[in-house]
Scaffold this active site. Structure first.
Site, PDB file in Angstrom:
ATOM      1  N   TYR A 192       1.659   0.460  -6.727  1.00 18.29           N
ATOM      2  CA  TYR A 192       2.654   0.338  -5.842  1.00 18.29           C
ATOM      3  C   TYR A 192       3.312  -1.193  -5.705  1.00 18.29           C
ATOM      4  CZ  TYR A 192       5.936   1.103  -2.005  1.00 18.29           C
ATOM      5  OH  TYR A 192       6.715   1.046  -1.163  1.00 18.29           O
ATOM      6  N   THR A 193       2.344  -1.862  -5.056  1.00 10.22           N
ATOM      7  CA  THR A 193       2.411  -3.367  -4.785  1.00 10.22           C
ATOM      8  C   THR A 193       2.315  -3.964  -6.115  1.00 10.22           C
ATOM      9  OG1 THR A 193       1.559  -2.935  -2.653  1.00 10.22           O
ATOM     10  CG2 THR A 193       1.657  -5.097  -3.267  1.00 10.22           C
ATOM     11  N   SER A 237      -2.255   7.813   6.384  1.00 14.39           N
ATOM     12  CA  SER A 237      -1.315   6.773   6.344  1.00 14.39           C
ATOM     13  C   SER A 237      -1.672   6.226   8.061  1.00 14.39           C
ATOM     14  CB  SER A 237       0.103   7.284   6.409  1.00 14.39           C
ATOM     15  OG  SER A 237       1.125   6.174   7.056  1.00 14.39           O
ATOM     16  N   ASN A 240       0.675   4.836   9.573  1.00 18.11           N
ATOM     17  CA  ASN A 240       1.934   4.518  10.345  1.00 18.11           C
ATOM     18  C   ASN A 240       2.762   5.599  10.951  1.00 18.11           C
ATOM     19  OD1 ASN A 240       2.181   1.928   9.411  1.00 18.11           O
ATOM     20  ND2 ASN A 240       2.433   2.634   7.197  1.00 18.11           N
ATOM     21  N   THR A 241       1.966   6.735  11.174  1.00 16.91           N
ATOM     22  CA  THR A 241       2.280   8.041  11.832  1.00 16.91           C
ATOM     23  C   THR A 241       1.152   8.107  12.862  1.00 16.91           C
ATOM     24  OG1 THR A 241       3.499   9.068  10.169  1.00 16.91           O
ATOM     25  CG2 THR A 241       2.665  10.575  12.007  1.00 16.91           C
ATOM     26  N   GLY A 262      -4.246  -2.281  -4.873  1.00 19.44           N
ATOM     27  CA  GLY A 262      -4.552  -3.708  -5.095  1.00 19.44           C
ATOM     28  C   GLY A 262      -4.602  -3.794  -6.891  1.00 19.44           C
ATOM     29  N   GLY A 315       4.970   7.066  -2.014  1.00 17.44           N
ATOM     30  CA  GLY A 315       5.595   6.014  -1.287  1.00 17.44           C
ATOM     31  C   GLY A 315       6.673   5.135  -1.840  1.00 17.44           C
TER      32      GLY A 315
END
Length: 334
Positions: free
Chosen positions: A315-316, A182, A184-185, A294, A65
Site C-alpha cells: 500500500y504505502t 483497524s 480507526n473504528t 512497509g 484500503g
C-alpha cells in the site's frame, strides 16, 4: 526515476486524500493504465504460487484500503499485481471519519490514516463486481474482499455485519478477509479475541460449512505473542485459510507527525515482519500468511518471505515508489 524525481514531488505537494482519489479516477477513467501497462506488467512464471485453491501469477498484491469500492478490479493486474484485496466494505455505506484523515511522513517514508472504513456499502460494491463478471472482464488474478463492520454497530452485534457482507458477495470474490484490526473504528481491535472473535468466525464458518471459500483474518501489529497465539487457535478452530499480517500500528514514538490513526510504511516494516515470524512459528508453517507492512523493495520482500510469508501486499510502498513497484520487486525475487 521519473516518478521519484518529478511525479512524486508534484503529488506530495497536494492533499493526500485528494491525490488518492484523483489517481484512482485517472487509472480507471482515462488511458493512464494503458500507458503504464507496458512498463509495469510482465509475466513471472517462476513466481507463480498456488495457495488455498487459488493460483497467484506472482506474490505481490495490492493491500486492502487502496481500492475501497472495487473501482480498479481490471486495472491492478495491468500494473503488475499478482492479486488484489478490495475494501474494507461494510453493510451500509458510511463516510468514515472527518477530514483531514491522511497524513504523509516523508522523512520516515510512512503514512498515518484515520479513514474509518469510508465505503459505498456492500450493495454498491456487489453490483459493481456483478457488472464486471457479466462483462467478461474478470481478471485471472485472484480478487479478495476485506470485510468490516459499520461504526455504529455495537461490538456485541458485529458478527451480523461481517456475515451480511459475506452473504452478499460470497460468489463475487476469490477469497475473503475478516478485518478486526483497524485502529480507526472504535473498539474494533477488541474483536481479535475471545467471544467476540467466536461470534464473528462461527457464523461465517457455518455459512460456508464445507470451508470451500478461503476465509482469512487480518491482525494488528500491536498484539503480544500471547494474543497472536489466541488468534492462531481461532484460525485452527474455524479452519481459516490464512492470516494477513499486519494492519497499521498505533505506535508513534519518534515520528515527525503526531496524529491520531494507524501508521503504515517504513515505520511498520520491522514490527510487521516480527508478527509474521511469530505467527509462522505458532502455526508450524501450516497456515499461509500474507505479509503486509512497509514493503518498498526486494530486500523488504525477502525479509517477510524469510519470516514465513507466502504472499505479500503493498500500500504505502505503492505511494512512495510508484506504479512500477510490483514489477521491480518481482524482478528481484526471480
Amino acid at each position: 526515476m521519473f516518478y521519484r524525481r518529478i511525479a512524486r514531488p508534484l503529488l506530495f505537494s497536494l492533499p493526500p486524500e485528494w491525490v488518492h482519489h484523483a489517481s484512482l479516477r485517472a487509472m480507471t477513467h482515462t488511458p493512464l493504465a494503458a500507458v503504464i501497462e507496458p512498463f509495469a506488467r510482465r509475466e513471472f512464471p517462476s513466481l507463480e504460487k498456488k495457495l488455498f485453491g487459488l493460483t497467484f501469477p506472482n506474490p505481490i498484491g495490492l493491500a486492502a484500503g487502496f481500492d475501497k469500492n472495487a473501482e480498479g478490479v481490471t486495472v491492478w493486474p495491468r500494473l503488475g499485481f499478482g492479486f488484489m484485496e478490495l475494501g474494507t466494505i461494510t453493510p451500509k455505506p458510511q463516510p468514515g471519519n472527518p477530514r483531514p484523515r491522511i497524513f504523509r511522513l516523508p522523512a520516515e517514508q510512512g503514512l498515518i490514516n484515520r479513514l474509518g472504513f469510508p465505503n459505498a456499502g456492500v450493495e454498491e460494491v456487489a453490483r459493481r463486481l456483478d457488472r464486471i463478471k457479466a462483462s467478461g472482464q474478470w481478471p485471472r488474478t485472484p480478487v479478495g474482499l476485506n470485510l468490516g463492520k459499520n461504526k455504529d454497530t455495537p461490538l456485541s452485534e458485529a458478527g451480523r455485519d461481517y456475515l451480511a457482507c459475506f452473504r452478499r458477495t460470497r460468489d463475487l470474490a476469490d477469497y475473503f478477509v475478516v478485518n478486526v484490526s483497524s485502529p480507526n473504528t472504535p473498539g474494533l481491535r477488541d474483536l481479535q479475541q475471545g467471544e467476540f472473535l467466536d461470534s464473528i468466525l462461527g457464523p461465517l464458518r457455518d455459512e460456508d460449512s464445507g470451508a470451500k471459500i478461503p476465509l482469512l483474518i487480518k491482525i494488528a501489529p500491536d498484539l503480544t505473542e500471547a494474543q497472536v497465539s489466541d488468534v492462531v487457535n481461532a484460525v485452527e478452530k474455524y479452519r481459516l485459510a490464512g492470516i494477513v499480517a499486519t494492519n497499521t500500528t498505533i505506535e508513534k514514538r519518534g515520528l515527525s507527525v503526531q496524529e491520531e490513526g494507524g501508521v503504515s510504511g517504513r515505520p511498520l516494516t520491522t514490527r510487521s515482519t516480527e508478527i509474521i515470524r511469530i505467527a509462522h512459528r505458532l502455526t508450524g508453517g501450516r497456515v499461509p500468511i500474507i505479509g503486509v507492512g512497509g514493503i518498498f523493495n526486494v530486500a523488504d520482500a525477502h525479509a517477510k518471505l524469510e519470516a514465513g510469508a507466502s504472499l505479500l501486499q503493498i500500500y504505502t510502498g505503492f505511494v512512495y515508489e510508484g506504479p512500477l513497484v510490483a514489477r521491480r520487486i518481482c524482478e528481484g525475487l526471480v
